[in-house]
Design an enzyme around this catalytic site. Structure first.
Site, PDB file in Angstrom:
ATOM      1  N   LYS A  46      -0.395  -1.242   7.342  1.00 42.65           N
ATOM      2  CA  LYS A  46       0.775  -0.550   6.815  1.00 42.65           C
ATOM      3  C   LYS A  46       0.705  -0.591   5.294  1.00 42.65           C
ATOM      4  O   LYS A  46       0.142  -1.498   4.689  1.00 42.65           O
ATOM      5  CB  LYS A  46       2.085  -1.159   7.315  1.00 42.65           C
ATOM      6  CG  LYS A  46       2.413  -2.571   6.863  1.00 42.65           C
ATOM      7  CD  LYS A  46       2.940  -2.767   5.459  1.00 42.65           C
ATOM      8  CE  LYS A  46       4.115  -1.872   5.145  1.00 42.65           C
ATOM      9  NZ  LYS A  46       4.549  -2.119   3.686  1.00 42.65           N
TER      10      LYS A  46
ATOM     11  N   THR B 282       0.497  -3.083  -1.200  1.00 45.04           N
ATOM     12  CA  THR B 282       1.666  -3.655  -0.512  1.00 45.04           C
ATOM     13  C   THR B 282       1.385  -3.482   0.951  1.00 45.04           C
ATOM     14  O   THR B 282       1.906  -2.622   1.620  1.00 45.04           O
ATOM     15  CB  THR B 282       2.983  -2.980  -0.898  1.00 45.04           C
ATOM     16  OG1 THR B 282       4.033  -3.681  -0.254  1.00 45.04           O
ATOM     17  CG2 THR B 282       3.070  -1.546  -0.553  1.00 45.04           C
TER      18      THR B 282
ATOM     19  N   GLU C 203       2.946   7.205  -0.869  1.00 45.00           N
ATOM     20  CA  GLU C 203       4.235   7.795  -1.225  1.00 45.00           C
ATOM     21  C   GLU C 203       4.046   9.011  -2.135  1.00 45.00           C
ATOM     22  O   GLU C 203       3.430   8.927  -3.198  1.00 45.00           O
ATOM     23  CB  GLU C 203       5.116   6.752  -1.916  1.00 45.00           C
ATOM     24  CG  GLU C 203       5.573   5.660  -0.963  1.00 45.00           C
ATOM     25  CD  GLU C 203       6.245   4.495  -1.646  1.00 45.00           C
ATOM     26  OE1 GLU C 203       6.884   3.702  -0.927  1.00 45.00           O
ATOM     27  OE2 GLU C 203       6.121   4.363  -2.874  1.00 45.00           O
TER      28      GLU C 203
ATOM     29  N   ASN D 154      10.640   6.338  -5.125  1.00 47.18           N
ATOM     30  CA  ASN D 154      10.695   4.997  -5.686  1.00 47.18           C
ATOM     31  C   ASN D 154      11.876   4.778  -6.617  1.00 47.18           C
ATOM     32  O   ASN D 154      12.128   3.636  -7.031  1.00 47.18           O
ATOM     33  CB  ASN D 154       9.380   4.681  -6.397  1.00 47.18           C
ATOM     34  CG  ASN D 154       8.298   4.305  -5.416  1.00 47.18           C
ATOM     35  OD1 ASN D 154       8.283   3.198  -4.888  1.00 47.18           O
ATOM     36  ND2 ASN D 154       7.403   5.238  -5.132  1.00 47.18           N
TER      37      ASN D 154
END
EC number: 2.3.1.35
Length: 390
Positions: free
Chosen positions: A175, A186, A266, A385
């Site tokens: 992930k 992350t 993202e 974000n």
């Protein structure tokens, strides 16, 4: 490469993904992966950030023995910067898994992902562990549920599996969508194998492969507090591959997972590869590629489909590697736009209208080469974000 299978593809593993109520949305948020043996070898690689989440500190400790029976992972909370109480929560989580599986807590790794600074809802988490233990399965859906339960801003689960003709295989999930940088993103990743391999060999293989795969993805330069890659070996195939054979299959699975991370980053509209050739060393090639990958002027130009080689040259030149501008060359999507210190073609000749962008930087100084994957910097990334805490 099979993306319909993941951690339950290799023999000897069961998994589950459940909704424990950690996320307010009610989505799947707790995963359990269990190694039923006969082997229990394991290895891990963790974030290089000096601010480490409690689960990282716990898992680093238990993996000193190179042995794991299970991994429990949660999304919806990172359990980072939560003080001694956060570490106690991680310990309690491992003890709960140990209780329901009848194993030792030191055989349980813990991983968390989500918002930094908040304590986890432990009553919900412990109940989720019990639920996951009841739902453990060896089928593909169980593995997919586990891959889904670790998602945060990911838009879809990411898993991969590959077998070897000799009868063993490697599978895994990952992930991660933002705060992605070399030093592993992350990112949480669990990889399983039914090969017969000991813990020290597994550790050596993982570190070598991580350096060439997970550490070569750089979406935004951020290094998370929670980055973790774990590999568990059940030995259930009864086959002991050579070190080279194992590394080849592990690399293939890791590369596929990393490519999926890149594609789901993202706000991504461009999937970019930056290859640096002719550096004095491989390490210097990585430095150059990483500098280009993290440069916001380069990334915004790519978002605009602008083959602005001047911004790339600037980024190369400000890196800490050895660079001679009179020997420097830059090629974008097959068109050499800059060579030997001067313009070589009109930048309009390079077509960036598609999603894939290949940048090749030739330093012409040595034999060092490396490729780093990155993405563009889009409106979507900024909006995502700035709209939520991460």
């Amino acid at each position: 490469m099979n993306r319909n299978k993941g951690v339950t593809g290799p023999k000897g593993f069961k998994a589950a993904g459940v909704a424990a109520g950690i996320k307010e949305s009610g989505a799947l948020d707790l995963a359990l992966v269990v190694n039923e043996g006969p082997g229990q070898a394991a290895a891990g690689v963790f974030t290089t950030n000096q601010v480490k989440a409690a689960p990282v500190l716990w898992s680093q400790q238990v993996l000193r023995e190179r042995q794991l029976h299970a991994v429990v992972l949660n999304s919806g909370g990172a359990n980072a910067c939560t003080g001694p109480e956060g570490f106690q929560d991680t310990h309690a989580t491992a003890e709960k898994v140990a209780e329901v599986l009848d194993v030792g807590a030191v055989e349980v790794a813990v991983c968390s992902t989500g918002l930094i600074g908040e304590r986890l809802p432990m009553d919900n988490l412990k109940a989720g562990v019990e639920k996951a233990a009841q739902e453990l399965g060896a089928g593909d859906q169980s593995g997919l549920d586990a891959a889904t339960a670790v998602m945060t801003t990911d838009t879809h689960p990411k898993q991969s599996w590959q077998d070897h003709p000799d009868g063993w295989s490697v599978g895994g999930f990952v992930k991660g969508a933002g705060m992605l940088s070399p030093n592993m993103a992350t990112m949480l990743s669990v990889i399983t194998t039914d090969a017969v391999i000991d813990g020290d060999a597994l550790d050596a293989a993982l570190r070598a492969v991580t350096a060439k795969t997970y550490d070569r993805l750089d979406v935004d330069g951020g290094t998370s507090t929670n980055d973790t890659v774990l590999v568990l070996a059940s030995g259930a195939s009864g086959v002991a591959p050579s070190a080279e054979q194992f590394a080849d299959v592990l690399t293939a699975v890791a590369n596929d997972l990393v490519k999926q991370l890149q594609g789901d980053a993202e706000g991504v509209t461009k999937e970019v590869s930056i290859t640096v050739n002719g550096a004095l060393t491989e390490a210097e090639a990585v430095v150059v590629a990483k500098t280009v990958a993290e440069d916001n002027l380069v990334k915004t130009a790519l978002f605009g489909s602008d083959p602005n080689w001047g911004r790339i040259a600037m980024a190369v030149g400000r890196s800490q590697a050895t660079v001679d501008q009179h020997k420097l060359g830059i090629t974008i999507n097959g068109v050499t736009l800059f060579a030997d210190g001067h313009k070589a073609a009109d930048r309009s000749e390079a077509d960036l209208s598609g999603r894939d962008v290949a940048i090749v930087v030739d330093l012409n100084l040595g034999d060092g080469t490396a490729t780093v994957l990155t993405t563009d910097l889009s409106h979507g990334y900024v909006e995502e974000n700035s709209a939520y805490s991460s």
